[in-house]
Write a protein that holds these residues in place. Structure first.
Motif, short mmCIF file in Angstrom:
data_model
loop_
_atom_site.label_atom_id
_atom_site.label_comp_id
_atom_site.label_asym_id
_atom_site.label_seq_id
_atom_site.Cartn_x
_atom_site.Cartn_y
_atom_site.Cartn_z
N ILE A 45 0.85 -1.19 0.00
CA ILE A 45 0.00 0.00 0.00
C ILE A 45 0.89 1.24 0.00
O ILE A 45 2.06 1.19 0.37
N LYS A 46 0.32 2.37 -0.42
CA LYS A 46 1.09 3.61 -0.48
C LYS A 46 1.33 4.19 0.91
O LYS A 46 2.42 4.67 1.20
N ILE B 38 1.15 -5.47 12.39
CA ILE B 38 0.82 -4.47 11.36
C ILE B 38 1.71 -4.64 10.14
O ILE B 38 1.23 -4.68 9.00
N LEU B 39 3.03 -4.76 10.36
CA LEU B 39 3.95 -4.82 9.24
C LEU B 39 3.98 -6.19 8.56
O LEU B 39 4.59 -6.34 7.50
N SER B 40 3.34 -7.18 9.15
CA SER B 40 3.18 -8.46 8.45
C SER B 40 1.83 -8.55 7.77
O SER B 40 1.57 -9.48 7.03
N SER B 41 0.97 -7.54 8.03
CA SER B 41 -0.35 -7.50 7.38
C SER B 41 -0.34 -6.64 6.13
O SER B 41 -1.22 -6.77 5.27
N CYS B 42 0.63 -5.73 6.02
CA CYS B 42 0.72 -4.87 4.83
C CYS B 42 2.16 -4.41 4.66
O CYS B 42 2.95 -4.39 5.61
N CYS B 43 2.49 -4.02 3.45
CA CYS B 43 3.82 -3.51 3.13
C CYS B 43 3.67 -2.05 2.68
O CYS B 43 3.37 -1.78 1.52
N PRO B 44 3.82 -1.08 3.62
CA PRO B 44 3.57 0.33 3.28
C PRO B 44 4.80 1.02 2.69
O PRO B 44 5.94 0.73 3.06
N TRP C 258 8.91 -9.07 2.80
CA TRP C 258 9.42 -7.80 2.25
C TRP C 258 10.47 -7.16 3.18
O TRP C 258 11.27 -6.35 2.74
N TRP C 259 10.49 -7.55 4.44
CA TRP C 259 11.43 -7.02 5.42
C TRP C 259 12.88 -7.21 4.97
O TRP C 259 13.73 -6.36 5.22
N GLU D 147 12.17 2.41 1.66
CA GLU D 147 12.65 2.05 0.33
C GLU D 147 12.89 0.54 0.30
O GLU D 147 13.76 0.02 0.98
N VAL D 148 12.06 -0.13 -0.49
CA VAL D 148 12.15 -1.60 -0.58
C VAL D 148 12.73 -2.00 -1.93
O VAL D 148 12.34 -1.48 -2.96
#
Length: 553
Positions: free
Chosen positions: A443-444, A465-471, A513-514, A552-553
């Protein structure tokens, strides 16, 4: 020397330009310009936008009675003196705004009458009165209603009239031979009338009216025992309002009226909230076929059905924006419109499934009710569509967040997520464990509006939270009750450390994504040097100010 010449050139500008400059300044800054030069002093004293508030005079309570009386007299003298200066010098008054909420109105009603007369004779264009709510009664038995003088309706220059508070529009005020020939904007807030149809008649006297706002207006109920109307008597809601023959009408905002009928061919926007009463409501605006924006609030009856949506878009082919807030819905609804661009559904109870076929939809906002979120499917969607999901959720239900996000179909339309995570009770402070089964949606923007204050829970909150979405970005607003600096610091350290044992990989081979997180940039809403370090930034962060992390991913 050059600086003085520049000041002289500015002072020599035409008055209309100098007045325009003053209109863009805060009142205090505008007043300060009067000491710059004689030209600026004259500009300030002829500035045609007048605002008077007793709040600037009364000070704090409690205070000695003698001092209070002196301040009231000073306020009355100041308003009168200013208005007489304009009247005696033949100066125009474009805007006259008066706010009286601290001084007793019954001591000032004749003064207010005089002020309105002076402003009217100076060609006032915008008249705004903000007075205490009525009808209350003081210890001496006098009511707090202010009766609007008949002369106000005769002001031919008036284009905007705003009345707020215990202002009574009497039947005598509704003279059939008089019209508001120039009035374009009418706003009535908590205004009272003796006659059920007085306000309706007032509106009918405005052939050029374009914008109407009616909020919580009431009808005074006569004393049953004596059959006389006392200002201290109770008031009831307006039961009906009929607006027709208004060819220029563009927007209507109504709250607290049971039945509303509108026949206005040019109406573009309609906002309606029935108010706090149990009687059934009725709205009829079918003839307004050019409607573009529709906002409905707190509709408790089950009128919003699948059939209602089907008929809505066929009746109003130009409807671009639909907002439903706190409305009772059917469990399953279908929305189909080629014209629709904005859709908002907030706290709509009973809703379990929404199917949207709107190929030109650009913005969709859904605010959940704290329970299980409905499945929202976009059958056809624009590449520019942005879906904003706002979810209030208990800490113990945080493990269901991933499922709520998966209810948005297709996943790629979800652009932003706002979370309100409620603090758990003291007997439920154990950190939650969450298992990752598949890659989360990208998500943005993620906005954390409220998170638990207990530091024991920080780790599980961030991990879930961070495992439910990649902001792409994460923002937080500092608030000691909803989002502490301790949590902001913990999130920052978690993002910066990026430890292997802190990732969200499950038992499968897919890496989260981490592992691809390359850099984290920190910014703040404060006006500070962009190179300042995080610790200093956090120390300077004030109440309500925002801090953001760009990933930045």
């Amino acid at each position: 020397m050059e600086h003085e010449e520049e000041e002289d050139r500015l002072s020599n500008l035409p008055k209309i330009i100098l007045h325009n400059i003053l209109s863009r300044l805060p009142k205090k800054d505008g007043a300060r310009t009067s000491v710059l030069s004689k030209a600026w002093e004259e500009t300030w004293y002829t500035f045609p936008i007048l605002y008077f508030s007793d709040g600037l005079f009364v000070g704090t309570f409690p205070q000695p009675w003698e001092g209070f009386l002196r301040k009231r007299k000073n306020f009355i003298d100041y308003v009168k003196r200013t208005l007489l200066r304009f009247y005696d010098n033949g100066l125009a008054i474009k805007q006259f705004k008066l706010s009286v909420n601290n001084f007793e109105l019954h001591y000032m009603s004749k003064d207010v009458d005089h002020w309105l007369k002076l402003a009217s004779e100076c060609g006032v264009e915008l008249l705004e009165l903000c007075l205490p709510d009525g009808p209350d009664q003081d210890e001496e038995g006098r009511g707090e209603c202010y009766v609007l003088p008949n002369g106000v309706i005769e002001v031919k220059s008036l284009t905007e009239l705003v009345l707020m508070g215990g202002i009574r529009v009497d039947t005598a005020f509704m003279n059939h031979s008089i019209k508001f020939f120039s009035l374009k904007v009418l706003s009535l807030w908590a205004v009272l009338s003796r006659d059920e149809h007085a306000i309706e008649h007032l509106i009918s006297c405005c052939p050029l009216i374009e914008h109407i706002t009616l909020k919580c207006c009431s009808v005074l109920i006569p004393n049953v025992a004596t059959n006389f109307l006392l200002e201290s008597d109770t008031s009831g809601v307006m039961k009906s309002l009929n607006m027709h023959g208004l060819l220029k009408l563009k927007t209507v905002d109504v709250q607290g009226i049971q039945e509303v009928y509108i026949d206005a061919p040019c109406l573009e926007k309609f906002c309606y909230c029935p108010g706090d009463f149990d009687a059934p409501f009725k709205i009829d605006f079918d003839r307004c076929q050019n409607l573009k924006y529709l906002d409905l609030l707190s509709l408790k009856s089950s009128i919003i059905t699948d059939k209602w949506f089907l008929e809505l878009f066929s009746k109003f082919p130009f409807l671009e924006s639909l907002k439903l807030n706190n409305c009772r819905m059917f469990e399953r609804i279908n929305i189909s419109s080629v014209q629709l661009k904005v859709l908002e559904l907030s706290n709509c109870s009973n809703l379990k499934e929404v199917n949207i076929d709107a190929p030109n939809l650009l913005s969709c906002v859904f605010y959940g009710g704290g329970g299980s979120e409905p499945i929202i499917s976009f059958l056809r969607s624009s590449s520019q569509l942005e879906v904003d999901l706002q979810i209030p959720i208990d800490y113990l239900d945080l493990c269901n967040l991933r499922e709520s996000l998966q209810n948005i179909k297709p996943q790629n339309v979800l652009s932003s997520l706002s979370l309100f995570i409620f603090q758990p009770t003291e007997d439920a402070l154990n950190p939650l464990v969450f298992q990752v089964s598949s890659p989360p949606p990208s998500i943005k923007h993620l906005h954390l509006r409220s998170v638990p204050k207990n530091e024991i829970l920080f780790s599980s909150v961030v991990n879930i939270i961070l495992s439910s979405c990649c902001p792409a970005t994460i923002s937080l607003s500092f608030n000691p009750f909803f989002c502490t600096k301790a949590f902001i610091e913990f999130l920052y350290e978690t993002l910066m450390e990026r430890k292997e044992d802190g990732c969200f990989c499950g038992s499968g081979d897919t890496r989260c994504w981490w592992h691809g997180l390359k850099d984290v940039k920190v910014t703040s809403s404060m006006k500070i040097d962009e190179n300042v370090d995080f610790k200093t930034m956090l120390e300077l962060l004030g109440f309500g100010e925002e801090i953001s992390f760009t990933l930045e991913v």
